[in-house]
Motif scaffolding. Structure first.
Motif, PDB file in Angstrom:
ATOM      1  N   ARG A  81      29.797  39.338  40.837  1.00  0.00           N
ATOM      2  CA  ARG A  81      30.661  40.360  41.478  1.00  0.00           C
ATOM      3  C   ARG A  81      30.001  41.328  42.321  1.00  0.00           C
ATOM      4  O   ARG A  81      30.395  42.313  42.217  1.00  0.00           O
ATOM      5  CB  ARG A  81      31.844  40.767  40.357  1.00  0.00           C
ATOM      6  CG  ARG A  81      32.779  39.941  39.903  1.00  0.00           C
ATOM      7  CD  ARG A  81      33.868  39.652  41.049  1.00  0.00           C
ATOM      8  NE  ARG A  81      34.720  40.718  41.279  1.00  0.00           N
ATOM      9  CZ  ARG A  81      34.934  41.286  42.513  1.00  0.00           C
ATOM     10  NH1 ARG A  81      34.226  40.518  43.411  1.00  0.00           N
ATOM     11  NH2 ARG A  81      35.849  42.143  42.660  1.00  0.00           N
ATOM     12  N   GLY A  82      28.535  41.019  42.706  1.00  0.00           N
ATOM     13  CA  GLY A  82      28.107  41.865  43.342  1.00  0.00           C
ATOM     14  C   GLY A  82      28.806  42.193  44.796  1.00  0.00           C
ATOM     15  O   GLY A  82      29.536  41.426  45.163  1.00  0.00           O
ATOM     16  N   ALA A 120      26.786  41.853  37.705  1.00  0.00           N
ATOM     17  CA  ALA A 120      26.567  42.664  38.679  1.00  0.00           C
ATOM     18  C   ALA A 120      25.851  42.043  40.002  1.00  0.00           C
ATOM     19  O   ALA A 120      26.323  42.089  41.101  1.00  0.00           O
ATOM     20  CB  ALA A 120      25.696  43.846  38.546  1.00  0.00           C
ATOM     21  N   CYS A 121      25.003  41.046  39.844  1.00  0.00           N
ATOM     22  CA  CYS A 121      24.185  40.195  40.952  1.00  0.00           C
ATOM     23  C   CYS A 121      23.409  39.280  40.515  1.00  0.00           C
ATOM     24  O   CYS A 121      22.780  39.662  39.588  1.00  0.00           O
ATOM     25  CB  CYS A 121      23.692  41.223  41.878  1.00  0.00           C
ATOM     26  SG  CYS A 121      22.724  40.425  43.088  1.00  0.00           S
ATOM     27  N   ILE A 122      23.421  38.132  40.842  1.00  0.00           N
ATOM     28  CA  ILE A 122      22.600  37.237  40.139  1.00  0.00           C
ATOM     29  C   ILE A 122      21.439  37.269  41.271  1.00  0.00           C
ATOM     30  O   ILE A 122      20.425  36.581  40.679  1.00  0.00           O
ATOM     31  CB  ILE A 122      23.347  35.802  40.604  1.00  0.00           C
ATOM     32  CG1 ILE A 122      24.439  35.524  39.449  1.00  0.00           C
ATOM     33  CG2 ILE A 122      22.386  34.570  40.100  1.00  0.00           C
ATOM     34  CD1 ILE A 122      25.342  34.227  39.393  1.00  0.00           C
ATOM     35  N   GLY A 123      21.306  37.742  42.462  1.00  0.00           N
ATOM     36  CA  GLY A 123      20.279  37.810  43.169  1.00  0.00           C
ATOM     37  C   GLY A 123      20.005  36.652  44.277  1.00  0.00           C
ATOM     38  O   GLY A 123      19.045  36.612  44.712  1.00  0.00           O
ATOM     39  N   ALA A 124      21.125  35.862  44.446  1.00  0.00           N
ATOM     40  CA  ALA A 124      20.997  34.925  45.606  1.00  0.00           C
ATOM     41  C   ALA A 124      21.968  35.001  46.485  1.00  0.00           C
ATOM     42  O   ALA A 124      22.641  34.373  47.053  1.00  0.00           O
ATOM     43  CB  ALA A 124      20.977  33.629  45.075  1.00  0.00           C
ATOM     44  N   CYS A 125      22.120  36.463  46.713  1.00  0.00           N
ATOM     45  CA  CYS A 125      23.407  37.044  47.629  1.00  0.00           C
ATOM     46  C   CYS A 125      23.335  36.253  48.992  1.00  0.00           C
ATOM     47  O   CYS A 125      24.448  36.219  49.667  1.00  0.00           O
ATOM     48  CB  CYS A 125      23.169  38.383  47.956  1.00  0.00           C
ATOM     49  SG  CYS A 125      22.447  39.366  46.747  1.00  0.00           S
ATOM     50  N   LEU A 130      28.590  33.225  44.434  1.00  0.00           N
ATOM     51  CA  LEU A 130      27.896  32.440  43.366  1.00  0.00           C
ATOM     52  C   LEU A 130      28.385  32.585  42.090  1.00  0.00           C
ATOM     53  O   LEU A 130      28.963  33.566  41.659  1.00  0.00           O
ATOM     54  CB  LEU A 130      26.325  33.029  43.184  1.00  0.00           C
ATOM     55  CG  LEU A 130      25.359  32.179  43.825  1.00  0.00           C
ATOM     56  CD1 LEU A 130      25.141  32.952  45.320  1.00  0.00           C
ATOM     57  CD2 LEU A 130      24.299  32.098  43.022  1.00  0.00           C
ATOM     58  N   TYR A 137      23.336  26.980  38.815  1.00  0.00           N
ATOM     59  CA  TYR A 137      23.855  27.630  39.930  1.00  0.00           C
ATOM     60  C   TYR A 137      24.811  26.927  40.739  1.00  0.00           C
ATOM     61  O   TYR A 137      24.518  25.872  40.973  1.00  0.00           O
ATOM     62  CB  TYR A 137      22.911  28.203  40.716  1.00  0.00           C
ATOM     63  CG  TYR A 137      21.971  29.218  39.955  1.00  0.00           C
ATOM     64  CD1 TYR A 137      22.486  30.476  39.739  1.00  0.00           C
ATOM     65  CD2 TYR A 137      20.542  29.079  39.834  1.00  0.00           C
ATOM     66  CE1 TYR A 137      21.412  31.685  38.973  1.00  0.00           C
ATOM     67  CE2 TYR A 137      19.863  29.888  39.000  1.00  0.00           C
ATOM     68  CZ  TYR A 137      20.314  31.202  38.547  1.00  0.00           C
ATOM     69  OH  TYR A 137      19.411  32.014  38.174  1.00  0.00           O
TER      70      TYR A 137
END
Ligand SMILES: Cc1cc2nc3c(=O)[nH]c(=O)nc-3n(C[C@H](O)[C@H](O)[C@H](O)COP(=O)(O)O)c2cc1C
Ligand code: SF4
Ligand code: SF4
Ligand code: SF4
Ligand code: FES
Ligand code: FES
Lengths: 163, 657
Positions: A81-82, A120-125, A130, A137
């Motif tokens: 949910r970033g 908050a964020c998986i880092g593959a925005c 995602l 993933y």
């Protein structure tokens, strides 16, 4: 998941032999990784090992989003949910999962198959939105794709159950 | 300290380091350093080109896009072949939208880069390559490599619109070297800066050099790094700590992750240099637990550096000791704040405390501690190796060097972008990012994450540096750039950030804890539909808006840490540039972008629906009733306004109002 009465945490405790407060969070992380969540019993064991009261440990553990106090489903779904995922429609993805599984974030389905968590964020925005299921993933998901993804895990489970 | 050492008099490594040193790092002499300022300019000589080599982008993005399947497909392809190429997992070149990316190095030829190589496509691409043909649909370009022959009719990758405007200092090696192999880093001048500093420079001189370079913190604050180091260096203490902030809390940013996954030794070298500069013998890397791959790569890299004697006791025979520990974060945004981060390392709740005392004076375990962001530290080896003046020739008067951005959202090319400070925003969006896809209109870009602001069309020509961004109510932040188009609702974006901040507030001070909750309540009132509103709510809705500006000011002025102080920014910024959207929500009860679920209704036009049933199979919420060949209907109570039906209906029978 087997519910352990007195969890055997010795192999983990051995990694942190001295009762140093700095070890608390790493210990909680290792226990959760091993057992899926932090049971009352595990907290008790950690409390005795580190000589920190259970209340203090709960105080720390509840502060951080990472820690869970109930077991996970067989398939643990994390929905990003970033910001990037939000702009690309992750609210709808989440709504689709909630309505498909009839659970809210933080809950587990009654059959114990799925649990749902928001991160908050998986880092593959760059590939938003995602989700990850047990560390696998799925990029660029849409509400429509959710149905298929959930079904693919249900099918996997059936195959699993029927040997 | 060995300050009598003059590199000119010690040409051979052997004369200086007798036995203390691992043979693999025996060459680490502060000798002439070759400048490399064009990304990809001098390509991977380290890859043994006699064996065909295939490199697969295996960063988190690559993995999400299906790199493991691609790898399997490549393995299958060669299973029955006599050709046995080497397969290497690398970090990424940062072009996320083209993942999975596969690079192929054939002997004597330049390395080729292919994009969108799904498992299905891998064999096709490899087959045509075996026949000597480059699949032009998937080929992004070739690396430049002196002395090797170039492919005809294949553009060079540094001419690709995504890369041409970039200046890659920090990302120099990402996707080019094998991150799990320290030797590749060493071959590319790795750890030379460390050797140079340990043997020829005092800690004070090192701090001075970094200050001269003008490097400012890349984690958000923008404080001069060299100055911060000097504070800590000049504070007498038995123990000092150096801490790398790899918490990357901005949701929508992934620069730090990519640097660690693609070039972990650069960060480690920077961290050792910083520790030497301030006189710390223990360093920490505080990294997000959500980055499992980065943590793995980091662990491997630390083990290799220790094996080579670049970490541990008596590093490179200099007498300097350093031990690095990894601490995993536990998912709290506020732990990116320095004092909260310190509490978290100490095993406590991650709550900020008032400053002063600043951590540089009293930090971890009450000892002087310096906290630097990943990208800040990744700049250090370059500065030390090439000198401050090589670094500060990039950028503007007050913002030196480059900045890495994570470009995402509604943009054609997403990925990692490193530009010289002062580059116009328009260049990033239009040239590098390739503009907005699907013929939509640009609306705004959010910069600086939940603490930052958005930049509307009329300011697209703004220069990206610390000071200029502030003039439009935005800030540099850590480097997230999320692009929004006409289909994005700015009130919804503000609500999203406020919801995030409200949940992440640590609760220590009332203005932040209660103020953000009240603000979120106001925003929710604005986006609430008629069906769930009564008279009192309507009054609250108007009252709230009158009250919002003042509330924002109070939160800003009275919160303890940066989280609270910047919490109202996304609301203020969207209010400033997109007031009309707020007004449409408040007065007309309409969401112009059609996003806010309670303000839109989906329905099906009887005369257009042909009963194909496609929408009903797609609807995740079982909100569509109807049997094949008959007109379908949407049950409003079940509809979650996800838009799946509208996307799938070929008859334009679904409408949204
Ligand atoms: C709420 C909050 C969150 C922050 N999150 C981060 C973060 O995730 N990563 C980071 O490097 N700095 C973050 N910062 C900034 C740090 O507090 C600190 O300024 C920075 O790490 C210093 O390093 P630098 O000088 O190299 O930028 C955050 C600050 C605040 C107030
Ligand atoms: S401003 Fe917010 S996050 Fe910061 S200390 Fe106060 S309550 Fe905690
Ligand atoms: S997809 Fe369109 S045409 Fe087909 S049933 Fe749904 S509304 Fe009717
Ligand atoms: S918008 Fe989504 S939930 Fe609503 S009817 Fe269409 S597909 Fe179903
Ligand atoms: S915002 Fe979803 S991966 Fe970063
Ligand atoms: S491809 Fe590596 S950051 Fe996205």
């Amino acid at each position: 998941m087997e519910h352990l009465i007195i969890p055997d945490l010795d192999p983990i405790l051995k990694r942190y032999p001295d009762p140093n407060r700095e070890h608390l969070i790493p210990l909680l992380q290792d226990v959760q990784e091993e057992q899926g969540y932090l049971s009352k019993e595990s907290i008790g064991v950690i409390s005795r090992h580190l000589e920190v009261s259970p209340a203090k440990i709960y105080g720390v553990a509840t502060f951080y989003n990472q820690f869970r106090f109930s077991p996970l489903g067989r398939y643990h779904i994390m929905v990003c949910r970033g910001t990037a995922c939000h702009v690309k429609g992750s609210a709808n993805v989440l709504a689709a999962i909630c309505s498909g599984l009839k659970i809210q974030p933080g809950e587990t389905t009654r059959d114990g198959l799925f649990s749902l968590e928001v991160v908050a964020c998986i880092g593959a925005c760059g590939l938003a939105p995602l989700i990850s299921v047990n560390g696998e993933y799925h990029a660029g998901v849409t509400p429509a794709k959710i149905k298929r993804i959930l079904n693919s895990y249900r099918k996997r489970e059936e195959i699993h159950a029927n040997g | 300290m060995v300050d009598h050492f003059d590199p000119a008099q010690h040409e051979s490594a052997d004369t200086f380091y007798p036995e203390v040193i691992h043979p693999k790092v025996a060459h680490l002499m502060p000798e002439s350093y070759q400048t490399q300022n064009s990304f990809f300019a001098d390509n991977p000589s380290d890859i043994d080109a006699t064996v065909p080599t295939i490199l697969i982008g295996a960063g988190t993005c690559g993995l999400s896009a299906g790199a493991p399947d691609t790898r399997q497909a490549v393995e299958n392809y060669f299973a029955d072949s006599d050709l046995k190429p080497r397969l290497i997992d690398v970090g990424c070149i940062g072009l996320c939208s083209e993942e999975p990316i596969m690079e192929v190095q054939l002997s004597g030829k330049n390395r080729l880069i292919f994009g969108k190589v799904t498992a299905k496509k891998a064999a096709t691409i490899l087959k045509s390559l075996e026949a000597g043909e480059v699949n032009s649909k998937h080929c992004l370009g070739q690396h430049r490599k002196s002395g090797e022959s170039a492919w005809d009719d294949v553009p060079f990758i540094d001419e690709h619109p995504f890369f041409r405007p970039q200046t890659r200092l920090v990302l120099e090696h990402c996707g080019v070297i094998d991150p799990d192999d320290i030797d590749e880093y060493l071959k590319r001048d790795g750890y030379q800066a460390l050797a140079k500093a340990l043997h020829t420079v005092t800690p004070a001189e090192l701090c001075k050099e970094v200050e001269l370079s003008g490097l400012r913190g890349r984690g958000g604050g923008g404080f001069l790094s060299g100055k911060k180091w000097t504070f800590a260096l000049n504070t007498p203490a038995d123990h000092k700590y150096m801490i790398c902030n790899a918490d990357e809390g901005d949701p929508g940013a992934f620069m730090d992750r990519a640097v660690i996954e693609g070039d972990p030794h650069r960060l480690i070298e920077g961290l050792i240099l910083a520790s030497y500069g301030i006189g710390a013998e223990t360093a920490y890397i505080y990294i997000r637990a959500e980055y499992p791959l980065a943590i793995e790569r980091l662990k491997t890299a630390l083990a290799q550096a220790t094996e080579y004697g670049l970490l541990g006791d008596d590093i490179l025979g200099s007498g300097f000791n350093l031990h690095i520990k990894i601490k995993k974060g536990a998912g709290a945004f506020v732990c990116g704040e320095e004092t909260a981060l310190i509490h978290s390392i100490e095993g406590k709740r991650g709550m900020p405390r008032p400053r002063p005392p600043f951590p540089a004076v009293s930090g971890l375990h009450a000892s002087p501690s310096v906290i630097n962001n990943v990208e800040t530290l990744a700049n250090i080896p370059y500065i030390v190796r090439e000198g401050a003046s090589a670094f500060n020739k990039y950028g503007t008067d007050t913002s030196k060097g480059t900045k890495v951005f994570a470009l995402s959202g509604k943009i054609s090319r997403t990925g990692l972008v490193e530009i010289a400070m002062g580059t116009p925003l328009r260049e990033i969006i239009e040239d590098i990012g390739g503009g907005i896809p699907n013929g939509k209109q640009y609306k705004a870009v959010q910069i600086g994450g939940p603490s930052g602001g958005c930049i509307p069309t009329q300011h697209l020509d703004i220069k990206v540096d610390y000071e200029t961004l502030k003039t439009v109510g935005a800030m540099m932040g850590s480097g997230g750039l999320v692009v929004m188009d006409e289909d994005t609702c700015m009130v919804d974006v503000a609500t999203f950030f406020m919801d995030f901040i409200q949940r992440e507030s640590c609760g220590k001070c009332i203005p932040c804890r209660e103020g953000t909750r009240t603000m979120l309540g106001i925003l929710k009132d604005i986006t609430r539909g008629r069906k769930s509103e009564d008279g009192v709510d309507a009054l609250d809705r108007f009252k709230g808006i009158m009250y919002m500006d003042r509330l924002a000011q109070v939160i800003k002025d009275t919160s303890l840490c940066g989280l609270g102080q910047s919490a109202p920014n996304p609301v203020l910024s969207t209010l400033r540039w997109f007031r009309d959207e707020y007004e449409a929500h408040v007065f007309d009860r309409k969401c112009p972008a059609g996003v806010c679920p309670e303000l839109v209704t989906y329905s099906i036009l009887d005369d257009k629906c042909n009963g194909c049933h496609a929408c009903a199979t797609q609807c995740p919420s079982d909100a569509i009733l109807g049997t094949k060949k008959n007109v379908h209907h949407i049950i409003p109570e079940n509809c979650i306004a996800c838009g799946a039906c509208i996307a799938v209906c070929t008859k334009q029978a679904v409408i949204k109002e």
